[in-house]
Design an enzyme around this catalytic site. Structure first.
Site, PDB file in Angstrom:
ATOM      1  N   PRO A   1       0.819  -1.223   0.000  1.00  0.00           N
ATOM      2  CA  PRO A   1       0.000   0.000   0.000  1.00  0.00           C
ATOM      3  C   PRO A   1       0.854   1.275   0.000  1.00  0.00           C
ATOM      4  O   PRO A   1       0.356   2.365  -0.247  1.00  0.00           O
ATOM      5  CB  PRO A   1      -0.834  -0.119   1.292  1.00  0.00           C
TER       6      PRO A   1
ATOM      7  N   ASP B   1     -11.226   1.044 -24.417  1.00  0.00           N
ATOM      8  CA  ASP B   1     -11.309   0.767 -22.973  1.00  0.00           C
ATOM      9  C   ASP B   1     -11.260   2.037 -22.146  1.00  0.00           C
ATOM     10  O   ASP B   1     -10.578   2.993 -22.510  1.00  0.00           O
ATOM     11  CB  ASP B   1     -10.083  -0.047 -22.509  1.00  0.00           C
TER      12      ASP B   1
END
Ligand code: ADE
Length: 236
Positions: free
Chosen positions: A85, A165
């Protein structure tokens, strides 16, 4: 592309490589995935892989030696990523960049963290998949592998394009419709039935921009949801 994943939880990866597009990519030899269990590289009879942090504080830290041994056992470690993280946010542009490597090795972080010397000695980049903390780096590794693998030529079927996309061109995708023409009172926009490709293209561009403005203005250089320009009561 050769993908090595170093993890304490190899069984977690069974699903994603046994199904669907990644499974087909492996069968076709477009990607080769090696899941390396960290535990056998642990120290001593008990194969210890973690220890308490110097300086105190809670949690357990992954020791450097088992990871070093696992990496040194690889024929080629290629570009090494640590999921944490604390890492830089993983984006589409990173997926595209990583898809160009011949070999990618992902170390799944765990517990409170990984001994810093692992990053200093072996890791090319630390990546996070979002501003939240997961129980481990396995899900992030899967996310990264999935996002990278689908950009490798041949991995997606011939009917699938990536050019429209979301995030491909820095904005979100336009809305899609298929049959039926009307569903529970909602009709497919007329323009999509018009057969006029220029108008369809213009509509899709306009809708992609509108969607991006609404949900991810940060992609257009604005502010994202949850971030405010200034807090209430602030002057100016
Ligand atoms: N490990 C735990 N949380 C993570 C995150 N958000 N990204 C990458 N690795 C992680």
């Amino acid at each position: 592309m050769d993908i090595n994943i170093i993890t304490l939880f190899p069984d977690m990866f069974q699903g994603i490589f046994a199904e669907s597009i990644l499974h087909r990519a492996i069968r076709r030899g477009l990607i080769e995935v090696r899941i390396i269990h960290l535990r056998p590289y642990g120290i001593g009879k008990h194969r210890v892989v973690d220890d308490t942090p110097y300086g105190g504080g809670g949690g357990m830290i992954l020791k450097p030696e088992p990871i070093a041994r696992a990496l040194e056992d690889l024929p080629d470690k290629g570009h090494v990523v640590l999921t944490t993280p604390r890492g830089r946010l993983f984006r589409h542009t990173d997926a595209a960049r990583l898809s160009a490597f011949d070999t990618l090795t992902i170390i799944c972080g765990h517990y409170e963290g990984v001994d810093e010397r692992v990053s200093e000695l072996f890791v090319d980049e630390e990546l996070s998949i979002g501003d939240y903390v997961l129980t481990g780096g396995e899900l992030p590794a899967m996310v990264i592998v999935d996002a990278v693998a689908r950009l490798i030529p041949g991995v997606l079927g011939r009917d699938t394009t990536i050019s429209g996309d979301s995030h491909y061109e820095g904005i979100l995708e336009y809305p899609h419709y298929t049959k039926p023409r009307e569903f529970r009172g909602l009709a497919v926009p007329d323009v999509l039935l018009s057969g006029n490709h220029e108008q369809i293209e213009a509509w899709r561009k306009m809708m992609a921009r509108k969607k991006t403005e609404e949900t991810r203005p940060d992609l257009l250089g604005g502010f994202s949801q949850g971030k405010t320009c200034r807090s209430e009561g602030e002057d100016g």
